[in-house]
Design a protein around this motif. Structure first.
Motif, PDB file in Angstrom:
ATOM      1  N   GLU A  95       0.776  -1.357   0.032  1.00  0.00           N
ATOM      2  CA  GLU A  95      -0.115   0.017   0.012  1.00  0.00           C
ATOM      3  C   GLU A  95       0.958   1.030   0.040  1.00  0.00           C
ATOM      4  O   GLU A  95       2.084   0.978   0.487  1.00  0.00           O
ATOM      5  CB  GLU A  95      -1.087   0.104   1.440  1.00  0.00           C
ATOM      6  CG  GLU A  95      -2.291  -0.185   0.801  1.00  0.00           C
ATOM      7  CD  GLU A  95      -3.098   1.145   0.100  1.00  0.00           C
ATOM      8  OE1 GLU A  95      -2.417   2.328   0.185  1.00  0.00           O
ATOM      9  OE2 GLU A  95      -3.797   0.927  -0.981  1.00  0.00           O
ATOM     10  N   LYS A  96       0.234   2.308  -0.342  1.00  0.00           N
ATOM     11  CA  LYS A  96       1.255   3.666  -0.243  1.00  0.00           C
ATOM     12  C   LYS A  96       1.058   4.057   0.994  1.00  0.00           C
ATOM     13  O   LYS A  96       0.278   3.846   1.848  1.00  0.00           O
ATOM     14  CB  LYS A  96       0.566   4.538  -1.289  1.00  0.00           C
ATOM     15  CG  LYS A  96      -0.865   4.870  -1.122  1.00  0.00           C
ATOM     16  CD  LYS A  96      -1.179   5.624   0.009  1.00  0.00           C
ATOM     17  CE  LYS A  96      -2.788   5.936   0.268  1.00  0.00           C
ATOM     18  NZ  LYS A  96      -2.904   6.873   1.401  1.00  0.00           N
ATOM     19  N   PRO A  97       2.140   5.010   1.523  1.00  0.00           N
ATOM     20  CA  PRO A  97       3.302   4.976   0.343  1.00  0.00           C
ATOM     21  C   PRO A  97       4.394   3.923   0.447  1.00  0.00           C
ATOM     22  O   PRO A  97       4.145   3.161   1.431  1.00  0.00           O
ATOM     23  CB  PRO A  97       4.159   6.501   1.141  1.00  0.00           C
ATOM     24  CG  PRO A  97       3.607   6.100   2.750  1.00  0.00           C
ATOM     25  CD  PRO A  97       2.342   5.504   2.595  1.00  0.00           C
ATOM     26  N   PHE A  98       4.994   3.876  -0.532  1.00  0.00           N
ATOM     27  CA  PHE A  98       5.938   2.519  -0.855  1.00  0.00           C
ATOM     28  C   PHE A  98       6.774   2.180   0.490  1.00  0.00           C
ATOM     29  O   PHE A  98       6.641   1.117   0.992  1.00  0.00           O
ATOM     30  CB  PHE A  98       6.979   3.018  -1.878  1.00  0.00           C
ATOM     31  CG  PHE A  98       7.835   1.830  -2.305  1.00  0.00           C
ATOM     32  CD1 PHE A  98       7.144   0.618  -2.692  1.00  0.00           C
ATOM     33  CD2 PHE A  98       9.148   2.069  -2.555  1.00  0.00           C
ATOM     34  CE1 PHE A  98       8.046  -0.368  -3.249  1.00  0.00           C
ATOM     35  CE2 PHE A  98       9.810   0.919  -2.736  1.00  0.00           C
ATOM     36  CZ  PHE A  98       9.292  -0.278  -3.136  1.00  0.00           C
ATOM     37  N   SER A 121       3.520  -1.221  -6.144  1.00  0.00           N
ATOM     38  CA  SER A 121       3.037  -0.322  -4.995  1.00  0.00           C
ATOM     39  C   SER A 121       1.826   0.327  -5.449  1.00  0.00           C
ATOM     40  O   SER A 121       1.779   0.798  -6.796  1.00  0.00           O
ATOM     41  CB  SER A 121       4.215   0.486  -4.916  1.00  0.00           C
ATOM     42  OG  SER A 121       3.949   1.820  -3.950  1.00  0.00           O
ATOM     43  N   PRO A 181       0.560  10.437  -2.983  1.00  0.00           N
ATOM     44  CA  PRO A 181       0.900   9.047  -3.907  1.00  0.00           C
ATOM     45  C   PRO A 181      -0.098   9.239  -5.344  1.00  0.00           C
ATOM     46  O   PRO A 181       0.236   8.898  -6.385  1.00  0.00           O
ATOM     47  CB  PRO A 181       0.885   8.013  -3.176  1.00  0.00           C
ATOM     48  CG  PRO A 181       1.351   8.575  -1.839  1.00  0.00           C
ATOM     49  CD  PRO A 181       0.773   9.785  -1.696  1.00  0.00           C
ATOM     50  N   THR A 185       1.644   9.962  -8.691  1.00  0.00           N
ATOM     51  CA  THR A 185       1.524   8.801  -9.613  1.00  0.00           C
ATOM     52  C   THR A 185       0.909   9.124 -10.946  1.00  0.00           C
ATOM     53  O   THR A 185       1.241   8.710 -12.055  1.00  0.00           O
ATOM     54  CB  THR A 185       0.885   7.667  -8.924  1.00  0.00           C
ATOM     55  OG1 THR A 185       1.694   7.258  -8.012  1.00  0.00           O
ATOM     56  CG2 THR A 185       0.817   6.636  -9.904  1.00  0.00           C
ATOM     57  N   THR A 318       2.475  -1.379 -11.690  1.00  0.00           N
ATOM     58  CA  THR A 318       2.697  -0.760 -10.450  1.00  0.00           C
ATOM     59  C   THR A 318       4.252  -0.919  -9.921  1.00  0.00           C
ATOM     60  O   THR A 318       4.149  -1.542  -8.871  1.00  0.00           O
ATOM     61  CB  THR A 318       1.563  -1.060  -9.630  1.00  0.00           C
ATOM     62  OG1 THR A 318       1.388  -2.644  -9.640  1.00  0.00           O
ATOM     63  CG2 THR A 318       0.323  -0.695 -10.146  1.00  0.00           C
ATOM     64  N   GLY A 323       6.796   3.353  -7.414  1.00  0.00           N
ATOM     65  CA  GLY A 323       6.505   3.753  -6.126  1.00  0.00           C
ATOM     66  C   GLY A 323       7.742   4.422  -5.318  1.00  0.00           C
ATOM     67  O   GLY A 323       7.385   5.324  -4.591  1.00  0.00           O
TER      68      GLY A 323
END
Length: 367
Positions: A95-98, A121, A181, A185, A318, A323
């Motif tokens: 899950e975000k953040p990386f 990510s 993110p 992104t 992804t 990420g």
């Protein structure tokens, strides 16, 4: 190997329900285990979604049927849990953040490369119909040469509605790391990698109050800026102005406009998988809607794309590099706000390939 890819969910908090609702319905994956430090919570979530095993994170990672770990833990645990899974030979989707800092993110990318496993990510919202349509329009020249972006995320903060909001105001979160993110992104998928940034940050209050749930009325400290304004320059020359705030009585979220030499495009909310795309040229009196094409299935599309990549031996979208680049961009924004100067962004990443037309989660099988 053939058949559905075995998946473990590690971290059974609020966001796990969005993932499990989809992953338990996609024929290309099979959720083998739900894991949490709170075993009772893992059991409740597993029972709700018909997952056969409820266990600890360590046992889920080592389960023989698990090929990919979906890491939904709190941000401060992302690096530790993901690294444990990588060292056990498992693919990982974070899950975000990386992770919460560039050093741990870089170590994770290096470890995955050495182990020969894939890293993914969140967010995977750019795989949804809305943002895929926007990216296709930019690639086709519908707005001419892309020049600038304007991004606004402004709310009073999540403490009014979230029953345990403390982590939103700790390192690795705040409006920048929690919501950034999604927006960054999106911009990287449209413009390519970022190059440098200037920013300012502010903290409106040193304490916040839980507004709902069993902890309502509880005060907790704020350890991160709750408002950040940034000017971001991309390697290809575009510029973006961005606001991320938990300090605004006016709610204004999901606002992304991309301006090109021929038109301006309104992009759907980067925290959604659908939404409307609209164009406005100099000769237009009104915004012109553009039909969107693609899936709006929701969170878990990135996991499914990874599963397909693993089974077919192709790159996924992804990527850990994406990420990490978004993480480094957010870190550079935070550093610029502290130092009062432009900060260079040292990393780069590949721009994700578009999804094939007609890509349908319900039709992806590995029999």
């Amino acid at each position: 190997m053939t058949g559905p890819l075995g998946v473990a969910i590690v971290g059974c908090g609020n966001i796990s329900h969005q993932y499990l609702g989809n992953l338990t319905s996609f024929p290309g994956v099979r959720v083998v285990a739900c894991a949490d430090l709170d075993l009772d919570r893992a059991g409740e979530v597993a029972a709700r979604y018909g997952v056969p095993v409820a266990t600890s994170p360590e046992e889920a990672i080592s389960h023989p049927d698990v090929e990919l770990v979906v890491n939904l833990t709190v941000p401060s645990a992302h690096a530790e849990v993901a690294l444990a899974a990588v060292l056990a030979g498992r693919h990982v989707y974070n899950e975000k953040p990386f992770t919460v800092d560039r050093e741990s993110g870089a170590r994770l990318v290096e470890a995955a490369a050495a182990a020969g496993v894939l890293l993914g990510s969140a967010p995977d919202t750019f795989l949804g119909a809305g943002l895929q349509t926007a990216a296709r329009l930019v690639a086709e020249g519908a707005i001419g040469t892309p020049l600038t972006a304007l991004v606004l995320f402004q709310t009073p903060g999540p403490e009014a509605w979230h029953p345990s909001p403390e982590f939103f105001f700790q390192p690795g979160a705040g409006p920048l790391f929690d919501m950034g993110p999604y927006y960054l992104t999106t911009l990287v998928t449209l413009f390519g990698p970022a190059a440098r940034v200037a920013a300012v940050g502010r903290t409106a209050r040193d304490e916040r109050v839980v507004g709902s749930g069993p902890k309502a009325g509880t005060r907790f400290p704020v350890a991160v800026p709750t408002h950040t304004t940034a000017l971001l320059e991309f390697a290809a020359g575009q510029a973006a102005t961005m606001v991320f705030s938990f300090d605004s009585p006016l709610r204004r979220a999901g606002f992304v406009e991309i301006t090109g030499t021929e038109a301006t495009m309104q992009v759907p909310d980067p925290n959604t998988f659908g939404g409307e795309v609209r164009l406005r040229r100099a000769v237009d009196d009104e915004w012109v809607p553009v039909p969107t094409k693609g899936t709006e299935a929701g969170r878990g599309l990135g996991v499914l794309d990874m599963a397909q990549a693993i089974r077919e031996g192709r790159p996924h979208r992804t990527t850990g590099e994406l990420g990490l680049h978004v993480l480094e961009t957010m870190t550079a924004i935070a550093e610029s706000a502290e130092r009062g100067e432009f900060v260079e962004i040292g990393s780069t990443c590949p721009v994700p390939a578009p999804l094939p037309e007609g890509w349908d989660p319900a039709g992806i099988r590995f029999d």
